[in-house]
Design a protein around this motif. Structure first.
Motif, PDB file in Angstrom:
ATOM      1  N   SER A 111      31.265  32.274  33.143  1.00 36.19           N
ATOM      2  CA  SER A 111      32.295  31.929  34.132  1.00 36.19           C
ATOM      3  C   SER A 111      32.762  33.172  34.867  1.00 36.19           C
ATOM      4  N   ALA A 112      32.917  34.254  34.119  1.00 36.94           N
ATOM      5  CA  ALA A 112      33.357  35.516  34.726  1.00 36.94           C
ATOM      6  C   ALA A 112      32.329  36.012  35.732  1.00 36.94           C
ATOM      7  N   LEU A 113      31.065  35.915  35.387  1.00 37.89           N
ATOM      8  CA  LEU A 113      29.998  36.369  36.279  1.00 37.89           C
ATOM      9  C   LEU A 113      29.969  35.524  37.558  1.00 37.89           C
ATOM     10  N   ASP A 114      30.087  34.215  37.387  1.00 38.71           N
ATOM     11  CA  ASP A 114      30.095  33.315  38.547  1.00 38.71           C
ATOM     12  C   ASP A 114      31.288  33.633  39.452  1.00 38.71           C
ATOM     13  N   GLU A 115      32.458  33.771  38.869  1.00 39.00           N
ATOM     14  CA  GLU A 115      33.646  34.105  39.649  1.00 39.00           C
ATOM     15  C   GLU A 115      33.503  35.479  40.297  1.00 39.00           C
ATOM     16  N   GLY A 116      32.908  36.418  39.575  1.00 43.12           N
ATOM     17  CA  GLY A 116      32.716  37.760  40.115  1.00 43.12           C
ATOM     18  C   GLY A 116      31.875  37.771  41.372  1.00 43.12           C
ATOM     19  N   TYR A 117      30.788  37.015  41.369  1.00 46.61           N
ATOM     20  CA  TYR A 117      29.942  36.955  42.566  1.00 46.61           C
ATOM     21  C   TYR A 117      30.635  36.212  43.706  1.00 46.61           C
ATOM     22  N   GLN A 118      31.433  35.194  43.383  1.00 50.86           N
ATOM     23  CA  GLN A 118      32.197  34.503  44.420  1.00 50.86           C
ATOM     24  C   GLN A 118      33.217  35.452  45.063  1.00 50.86           C
ATOM     25  N   VAL A 119      33.897  36.228  44.232  1.00 43.04           N
ATOM     26  CA  VAL A 119      34.869  37.193  44.752  1.00 43.04           C
ATOM     27  C   VAL A 119      34.170  38.227  45.618  1.00 43.04           C
ATOM     28  N   LEU A 120      33.034  38.709  45.154  1.00 42.22           N
ATOM     29  CA  LEU A 120      32.295  39.700  45.925  1.00 42.22           C
ATOM     30  C   LEU A 120      31.909  39.144  47.298  1.00 42.22           C
ATOM     31  N   ASN A 121      31.401  37.917  47.326  1.00 36.88           N
ATOM     32  CA  ASN A 121      31.032  37.309  48.609  1.00 36.88           C
ATOM     33  C   ASN A 121      32.240  37.199  49.533  1.00 36.88           C
ATOM     34  N   ARG A 122      33.373  36.788  48.982  1.00 37.36           N
ATOM     35  CA  ARG A 122      34.603  36.669  49.794  1.00 37.36           C
ATOM     36  C   ARG A 122      35.023  38.041  50.306  1.00 37.36           C
ATOM     37  N   ALA A 123      34.952  39.046  49.445  1.00 38.83           N
ATOM     38  CA  ALA A 123      35.350  40.397  49.843  1.00 38.83           C
ATOM     39  C   ALA A 123      34.426  40.947  50.927  1.00 38.83           C
ATOM     40  N   VAL A 124      33.128  40.730  50.765  1.00 45.21           N
ATOM     41  CA  VAL A 124      32.170  41.198  51.771  1.00 45.21           C
ATOM     42  C   VAL A 124      32.428  40.492  53.103  1.00 45.21           C
ATOM     43  N   ASP A 125      32.647  39.188  53.049  1.00 42.53           N
ATOM     44  CA  ASP A 125      32.933  38.433  54.272  1.00 42.53           C
ATOM     45  C   ASP A 125      34.190  38.955  54.978  1.00 42.53           C
ATOM     46  N   SER A 126      35.168  39.407  54.187  1.00 35.15           N
ATOM     47  CA  SER A 126      36.424  39.892  54.780  1.00 35.15           C
ATOM     48  C   SER A 126      36.257  41.270  55.412  1.00 35.15           C
ATOM     49  N   GLY A 127      35.241  42.020  54.948  1.00 34.68           N
ATOM     50  CA  GLY A 127      35.045  43.382  55.441  1.00 34.68           C
ATOM     51  C   GLY A 127      35.984  44.395  54.813  1.00 34.68           C
ATOM     52  N   ASP A 128      36.816  43.980  53.873  1.00 36.69           N
ATOM     53  CA  ASP A 128      37.791  44.871  53.239  1.00 36.69           C
ATOM     54  C   ASP A 128      37.098  45.700  52.151  1.00 36.69           C
ATOM     55  N   VAL A 129      37.088  47.008  52.327  1.00 36.96           N
ATOM     56  CA  VAL A 129      36.354  47.897  51.426  1.00 36.96           C
ATOM     57  C   VAL A 129      36.985  47.930  50.033  1.00 36.96           C
ATOM     58  N   LEU A 130      38.322  47.970  49.942  1.00 34.06           N
ATOM     59  CA  LEU A 130      38.970  47.992  48.635  1.00 34.06           C
ATOM     60  C   LEU A 130      38.727  46.683  47.883  1.00 34.06           C
ATOM     61  N   ALA A 131      38.772  45.564  48.580  1.00 30.80           N
ATOM     62  CA  ALA A 131      38.477  44.277  47.937  1.00 30.80           C
ATOM     63  C   ALA A 131      37.054  44.279  47.387  1.00 30.80           C
ATOM     64  N   GLN A 132      36.116  44.838  48.152  1.00 38.12           N
ATOM     65  CA  GLN A 132      34.727  44.916  47.688  1.00 38.12           C
ATOM     66  C   GLN A 132      34.613  45.821  46.469  1.00 38.12           C
ATOM     67  N   ALA A 133      35.297  46.954  46.497  1.00 31.68           N
ATOM     68  CA  ALA A 133      35.252  47.878  45.357  1.00 31.68           C
ATOM     69  C   ALA A 133      35.797  47.208  44.103  1.00 31.68           C
ATOM     70  N   SER A 134      36.904  46.478  44.252  1.00 32.45           N
ATOM     71  CA  SER A 134      37.499  45.778  43.104  1.00 32.45           C
ATOM     72  C   SER A 134      36.552  44.727  42.549  1.00 32.45           C
ATOM     73  N   ALA A 135      35.858  44.010  43.444  1.00 27.35           N
ATOM     74  CA  ALA A 135      34.917  42.983  43.004  1.00 27.35           C
ATOM     75  C   ALA A 135      33.731  43.604  42.272  1.00 27.35           C
ATOM     76  N   TRP A 136      33.183  44.691  42.816  1.00 28.10           N
ATOM     77  CA  TRP A 136      32.065  45.364  42.146  1.00 28.10           C
ATOM     78  C   TRP A 136      32.491  45.905  40.787  1.00 28.10           C
ATOM     79  N   LEU A 137      33.710  46.442  40.702  1.00 32.20           N
ATOM     80  CA  LEU A 137      34.210  46.964  39.427  1.00 32.20           C
ATOM     81  C   LEU A 137      34.278  45.853  38.381  1.00 32.20           C
ATOM     82  N   ALA A 138      34.812  44.697  38.772  1.00 28.84           N
ATOM     83  CA  ALA A 138      34.906  43.567  37.850  1.00 28.84           C
ATOM     84  C   ALA A 138      33.512  43.102  37.422  1.00 28.84           C
ATOM     85  N   LEU A 139      32.581  43.056  38.368  1.00 25.76           N
ATOM     86  CA  LEU A 139      31.207  42.669  38.025  1.00 25.76           C
ATOM     87  C   LEU A 139      30.579  43.671  37.056  1.00 25.76           C
TER      88      LEU A 139
END
Length: 194
Positions: A111-139
């Motif tokens: 579940s964590a992995l699935d949510e992690g990739y969903q968050v990463l996709n959302r962060a990438v779509d937003s273009g927000d670098v800190l959001a992307q960094a946080s998502a990669w860290l969680a993954l």
């Protein structure tokens, strides 16, 4: 905010953050609860929703550090809803990344992995670098837990590069720690193989 309380303008979480970083988790929770009480009369105000989401982010982190996963989940879901209502994609992604850590800590790694990739996709779509960094860290954390070393190393490396790019020292430090843990794992493997 509509409440007109100057203490709730911009980022109201200074006291919560200071207590958290100072190791005073009960003090951080008290400060967070006090802020939530002050925000309650303006609950439908756009600014109050954003401030509530910021408070929840720190309360999730407090609950994680205090090893209270149920509290972290409850605060996290409430914070995600508030961030979404406020239109704060960065904070929504950061809260969702915190939830990835909580799910992994509960052993719900798939579940964590699935949510992690969903968050990463959302962060990438937003273009927000800190959001992307946080998502990669969680993954990276989940992949480490699953012993998927190469993918985990890549995730921590991405988090580190993005954190350096946006200048976030905390994510940078946590990602560096993840990269170092991976290198230590590889060194241990090499020693075991002679």
């Amino acid at each position: 905010t509509a409440s007109g309380d100057p203490a709730l303008e911009s980022d109201p979480t200074d006291a919560v953050r200071a207590a958290f970083y100072g190791g005073d988790l009960p003090g951080a929770v008290r400060a967070g609860e006090a802020l939530l009480a002050r925000l309650a009369p303006a609950a439908q105000d756009f600014g109050a929703k954003a401030a509530r989401a910021r408070v929840m982010f720190w309360l999730v982190r407090c609950a994680r550090r205090a090893d209270q996963p149920d509290e972290a989940l409850a605060r996290g879901y409430e914070g995600i809803a508030a961030a979404h209502a406020a239109g704060d994609t960065r904070l929504e992604c950061q809260l969702r990344a915190q939830m990835v850590h909580v799910l992994a800590g509960l052993g719900q790694c798939e579940s964590a992995l699935d949510e992690g990739y969903q968050v990463l996709n959302r962060a990438v779509d937003s273009g927000d670098v800190l959001a992307q960094a946080s998502a990669w860290l969680a993954l990276g954390h989940v992949l480490w837990t699953l012993q998927q070393w190469r993918d985990g190393e890549q995730a921590y490396g991405q988090a580190l590069a993005l954190a350096q790019r946006c200048g976030d020292l905390e994510v940078r430090g946590l990602a560096s720690k993840g990269v170092a843990a991976m290198e230590d794992h590889y060194a241990a493997e090499a020693r075991a193989e002679g």
